[in-house]
Design a protein around this motif. Structure first.
Motif, short mmCIF file in Angstrom:
data_model
loop_
_atom_site.label_atom_id
_atom_site.label_comp_id
_atom_site.label_asym_id
_atom_site.label_seq_id
_atom_site.Cartn_x
_atom_site.Cartn_y
_atom_site.Cartn_z
N SER A 140 -33.04 -13.22 -40.45
CA SER A 140 -32.01 -13.56 -39.45
C SER A 140 -32.37 -13.03 -38.08
CB SER A 140 -30.64 -13.01 -39.90
OG SER A 140 -30.24 -13.56 -41.12
N THR A 141 -33.62 -13.25 -37.68
CA THR A 141 -34.05 -12.79 -36.36
C THR A 141 -33.52 -13.72 -35.28
OG1 THR A 141 -36.12 -14.04 -36.51
CG2 THR A 141 -36.15 -11.74 -37.26
N HIS A 142 -33.30 -13.13 -34.10
CA HIS A 142 -32.85 -13.88 -32.93
C HIS A 142 -33.91 -13.82 -31.84
CE1 HIS A 142 -28.37 -14.54 -33.73
NE2 HIS A 142 -28.85 -14.01 -34.85
N ASP A 187 -38.60 -11.77 -32.61
CA ASP A 187 -39.77 -12.24 -33.36
C ASP A 187 -41.06 -11.60 -32.84
OD1 ASP A 187 -38.28 -14.37 -34.92
OD2 ASP A 187 -37.86 -14.96 -32.86
N GLU A 188 -41.16 -11.44 -31.50
CA GLU A 188 -42.34 -10.80 -30.93
C GLU A 188 -42.48 -9.37 -31.41
OE1 GLU A 188 -40.91 -14.06 -28.21
OE2 GLU A 188 -39.99 -12.39 -29.31
N VAL A 189 -41.34 -8.66 -31.50
CA VAL A 189 -41.35 -7.27 -31.98
C VAL A 189 -41.78 -7.22 -33.45
CG1 VAL A 189 -39.95 -5.20 -32.34
CG2 VAL A 189 -39.55 -6.64 -30.32
N VAL A 190 -41.23 -8.11 -34.25
CA VAL A 190 -41.56 -8.15 -35.68
C VAL A 190 -43.04 -8.45 -35.88
CG1 VAL A 190 -41.19 -9.46 -37.81
CG2 VAL A 190 -39.23 -8.72 -36.44
N LEU A 191 -43.57 -9.42 -35.15
CA LEU A 191 -44.98 -9.76 -35.30
C LEU A 191 -45.88 -8.63 -34.83
CD1 LEU A 191 -44.89 -13.51 -34.20
CD2 LEU A 191 -45.22 -12.62 -36.52
N ALA A 192 -45.46 -7.92 -33.78
CA ALA A 192 -46.24 -6.75 -33.34
C ALA A 192 -46.24 -5.68 -34.42
CB ALA A 192 -45.66 -6.21 -32.03
N ASP A 234 -38.17 -0.10 -32.08
CA ASP A 234 -39.24 -0.93 -31.52
C ASP A 234 -40.26 -1.25 -32.60
OD1 ASP A 234 -40.77 1.43 -31.83
OD2 ASP A 234 -40.38 2.05 -29.77
N ALA A 235 -41.34 -1.93 -32.19
CA ALA A 235 -42.34 -2.38 -33.16
C ALA A 235 -43.02 -1.22 -33.86
CB ALA A 235 -43.38 -3.25 -32.45
N ALA A 236 -43.33 -0.15 -33.11
CA ALA A 236 -44.03 0.98 -33.70
C ALA A 236 -43.15 1.65 -34.77
CB ALA A 236 -44.42 1.99 -32.62
N GLU A 237 -41.86 1.85 -34.47
CA GLU A 237 -40.97 2.48 -35.44
C GLU A 237 -40.74 1.58 -36.64
OE1 GLU A 237 -37.33 3.96 -33.88
OE2 GLU A 237 -38.28 5.16 -32.31
N LEU A 238 -40.66 0.28 -36.41
CA LEU A 238 -40.48 -0.66 -37.51
C LEU A 238 -41.68 -0.62 -38.45
CD1 LEU A 238 -38.97 -2.90 -38.97
CD2 LEU A 238 -39.81 -4.53 -37.26
#
Length: 423
Positions: free
Chosen positions: A242-244, A248-253, A376-380
């Motif tokens: 359920s990304t908005h 998506d850019e953060v998830v892909l990173a 953020d991406a690093a924490e994810l």
């Protein structure tokens, strides 16, 4: 603003509504279909005298489904009309109740007095049940004129939404006073509704029926079988659901970070809205990921690093495929989505910091150790990596999520008891 001015402004805004439908129809043709229903024109043939349930879109439709089935069982002679506002919600309603002939469906007409009156004359409900927060002054007033009790079920009201309602007190206070029941999730929200004008005797704290979610036992088995078919039983798999826009850019990173330590990692990326499927798929390809679309039936292979979930009605199954679940709409300040679906499937749950639409649920999961928030991406990436590498930590999060679910169940029974009193 009172209801007369609101209605005038709504009429003046119809050209904007038409343009918006046309623009959305460019990427999602379903927005151009069944437009007459949005004005209570050309409604399908409907049985009269039943129960009307309004669920604005997909999430509310899924939440409403157990309640609708319980109402069908309790009132075997009554039809149930389920309305929504979006094409994706419509498709989900049709799929949920495909085997139930007493469930009838159409779009809810726009909140114009004449459209609301025509709709209510067509179905003549004995009770109106609105899910969560979708309040429309003219629909509610037309119900009150006809003596139709209106209940707000599984109601939630954030502090921000309450401030918004308070700014238009001349419109919202009379609307809330006309309603028969507010079955709210928490005492905090009950206080907000009373302060905004709901009659105290109509406000009951029944809890969130989201906790009463039941999982088909075949679902995890099907997921296990598919992973074996992909030869991915041992691959580390995570889902970003359920990304908005902006997430998506953060998830892909984050996934790119994970591929450094886990080169065989698989991401299941599920955008929330159908009209974003093509652009998100293009983004995956542009970022250099080997990506396949679930809707095309292309098998996941060892070379696939991203599976894009672009089908409708499969989110629970896609959650079941993953080892770790991130729930979107929370890295951007939109308020989050339902955190309990992955918890009910026994998945460690991650989210961003913006979960104000689910504050109580998030607080309970976080307090029990069943939710970890990332910024953020690093924490994810770090959170997912730790859960893959530390099985005991992942199991502790699973157990905590289950415990929160179990401790809060029973809201559906309390809600049904309250609805029965409205007849």
């Amino acid at each position: 603003m009172n209801r007369t001015l609101y209605t005038l402004l709504f009429h003046l805004g119809l050209p904007i509504v038409a343009v918006r439908l046309w623009l959305r129809g460019r990427t999602s043709p379903a927005h151009r279909q069944r437009i007459g229903e949005r004005f209570a024109l050309g409604l399908p043939a409907m049985r009269r005298g039943g129960i009307w349930v309004h669920a604005v879109s997909v999430g509310e439709s899924i939440t409403a489904a157990p309640m609708v089935r319980a109402l069908l069982a309790r009132y075997p002679d009554l039809p149930v009309t389920v309305t929504c506002m979006t094409p994706t919600g419509s498709e989900r309603i049709k799929a949920l109740f495909a085997q139930e002939p007493r469930v009838q469906h159409c779009y809810l007409p726009y909140d114009l007095p004449w459209a609301a009156a025509r709709f209510l004359n067509a179905i003549a409900p004995k009770l109106a049940v609105i899910m969560e927060t979708e309040l429309w002054p003219n629909h509610i007033h037309q119900c009150a004129r006809r003596g139709i009790p209106v209940a707000l079920a599984n109601a939630r009201l954030s502090a921000r939404s309450a401030r918004g309602y308070a700014r238009f007190a001349r419109l919202t206070r009379p609307m809330l006073a006309e309603m028969s029941l507010f079955a709210v999730q928490t005492e905090t929200e009950a206080a907000r509704f009373r302060q905004l004008g709901a009659r105290p005797e109509t406000v009951q704290v029944t809890g969130s029926i989201k906790f009463d979610l039941t999982i088909d036992p075949q679902l995890p088995r099907r997921a296990t079988a598919l992973r074996e078919e992909w030869q991915a039983a041992q691959r580390p798999v995570w889902i970003a659901a359920s990304t908005h826009a902006g997430e998506d850019e953060v998830v892909l990173a984050a996934h790119r970070h994970l591929l450094v330590s886990h080169p065989d990692a698989l991401l299941i990326l599920v955008p929330r809205h159908q009209e974003r499927f093509n652009s998100v798929f293009a983004l995956c390809r542009q970022e250099g990921f080997s990506c396949v679309r679930r809707s095309l039936g292309v098998p996941v292979t060892a070379d696939t690093s991203v599976l894009m979930g672009d089908t409708m009605g499969e989110l629970l199954f896609l959650f079941a495929l993953a080892d770790v679940a991130f729930v979107g709409n929370s890295l951007v300040p939109n308020g989050g989505h339902n955190l309990l679906e992955p918890a009910a499937l026994g998945k460690p749950v991650l989210s961003g910091p913006h979960v104000f639409n689910f504050l109580d649920i998030a607080a309970q999961l976080r307090g029990a150790g069943g939710l970890r928030e990332v910024a953020d991406a690093a924490e994810l990436a770090e959170a997912v990596r730790e859960l893959w590498q530390q099985p005991a930590y992942a199991q502790a999060m699973r157990d905590a999520g289950f415990a929160v679910m179990k401790a809060n169940q029973g809201a559906l029974a309390r809600l049904l008891k309250a609805l029965v009193s409205c007849f």
